[in-house]
Motif scaffolding. Structure first.
Motif, PDB file in Angstrom:
ATOM      1  N   ILE A 209      -1.494  -4.625  13.753  1.00 20.87           N
ATOM      2  CA  ILE A 209      -0.728  -2.778  13.238  1.00 20.87           C
ATOM      3  C   ILE A 209      -1.188  -2.835  11.668  1.00 20.87           C
ATOM      4  O   ILE A 209      -1.520  -3.502  11.666  1.00 20.87           O
ATOM      5  N   GLU A 210      -0.617  -2.354  11.770  1.00 20.19           N
ATOM      6  CA  GLU A 210      -0.140  -1.804  10.361  1.00 20.19           C
ATOM      7  C   GLU A 210       1.097  -1.890   9.347  1.00 20.19           C
ATOM      8  O   GLU A 210       1.591  -0.634  10.007  1.00 20.19           O
ATOM      9  N   ARG A 211       1.864  -2.290   8.415  1.00 16.27           N
ATOM     10  CA  ARG A 211       2.829  -1.800   7.809  1.00 16.27           C
ATOM     11  C   ARG A 211       2.598  -1.836   6.426  1.00 16.27           C
ATOM     12  O   ARG A 211       2.258  -1.800   5.781  1.00 16.27           O
ATOM     13  N   ASP A 212       3.680  -0.222   6.252  1.00 12.35           N
ATOM     14  CA  ASP A 212       3.341   0.042   4.821  1.00 12.35           C
ATOM     15  C   ASP A 212       4.909   0.746   4.267  1.00 12.35           C
ATOM     16  O   ASP A 212       5.268   1.919   5.553  1.00 12.35           O
ATOM     17  N   ASN A 213       5.923   0.139   3.368  1.00 11.10           N
ATOM     18  CA  ASN A 213       6.913   0.951   3.277  1.00 11.10           C
ATOM     19  C   ASN A 213       7.806   1.473   4.559  1.00 11.10           C
ATOM     20  O   ASN A 213       8.169   2.691   4.058  1.00 11.10           O
TER      21      ASN A 213
END
Length: 246
Positions: A209-213
């Motif tokens: 996964i990737e998380r951003d704001n």
């Protein structure tokens, strides 16, 4: 996202093509609207209530409080869900319903459900189908609590949330706004918020996964599904037994 005359009808129409009469009958359930802000409690466990709800916009959850004071989140609810169905069996609600984002809900008396079932038996069968999908999905998640790793629990929940959002918002691909605190994720997966944070970072470090704001992007759908032992219970349905519309 635009809202149709019946948000619930749009969900059922993905299972089988509804007739105009069926759509009109479902729209009757959504004639009244109420707006609520995050944190509002719509229904409390162990209190009387005759209303069911169609969620037209926003996100809700149902939960129970355990004897030790902890909270177990049973279900996250999305637009098009009929919310509060377990309450039709009891004089007092068996679970608490709480708003997770600014919401629009449509309350209706459960007697209206009885009338719908009598006039439109196929809609009754479809409501049963949706209830059983939700039951199986809940069974999957509860079975995980003591059987699989914390990483698998968090990964499965992320996939479930993504798939539920896709059902009513076709613009959702592999990136979506999570809309949950780590405490809420923990209350759904049987983990502390600290442990949830650790598992999210691990999933990110492994490239799943990737998380951003506040947004989550699924980077490797197949690998995450394998790691989480996840099954999308809204797929692979056999509805050939449904009655014909009247």
């Amino acid at each position: 996202m635009s809202v149709s005359a019946s948000c619930f009808a749009e969900i059922l129409n993905q299972l089988v093509a509804l007739t105009e009469a069926e759509r009109d009958a479902l729209a009757e359930l959504e004639k009244r609207e109420r707006h609520h802000r995050r944190g509002a409690v719509i229904q409390r466990a162990n209190e009387p209530g005759n209303d069911l709800f169609i969620l037209r916009a926003g996100m809700m959850m149902s939960y129970v409080l355990l004897d030790n004071g902890s909270r177990q989140i049973l279900r996250f609810h999305f637009p098009g869900d009929m919310v509060g169905m377990p309450g039709i069996l009891y004089s007092e609600a068996p679970e608490t319903l709480c708003v997770l984002s600014d919401c629009v809900i449509c309350p209706f008396d459960r007697s209206a459900l009885a009338e719908l079932i009598e006039i439109h038996p196929r809609l009754a069968a479809l409501i049963l189908v949706v209830s059983q999908i939700e039951r199986v999905a809940l069974t999957d998640r509860l079975a995980m609590l003591g059987r699989v790793s914390a990483k698998s629990r968090v990964g499965a929940l992320l996939l479930e949330l993504r798939d539920r959002m896709r059902a009513t918002d076709k613009s959702v691909t592999d990136s979506f706004t999570l809309g949950l605190t780590q405490e809420e994720i923990g209350d759904a997966t049987g983990l502390t918020s600290v442990h949830v944070n650790r598992m999210l970072r691990q999933l990110e470090e492994e490239g799943l996964i990737e998380r951003d704001n506040g947004r989550v992007t699924i980077r490797n759908d197949a690998a995450l599904a394998r790691a989480a032992n996840y099954v999308n219970r809204y797929e692979g349905l056999d509805l050939g037994w449904l009655p014909d519309a009247r």
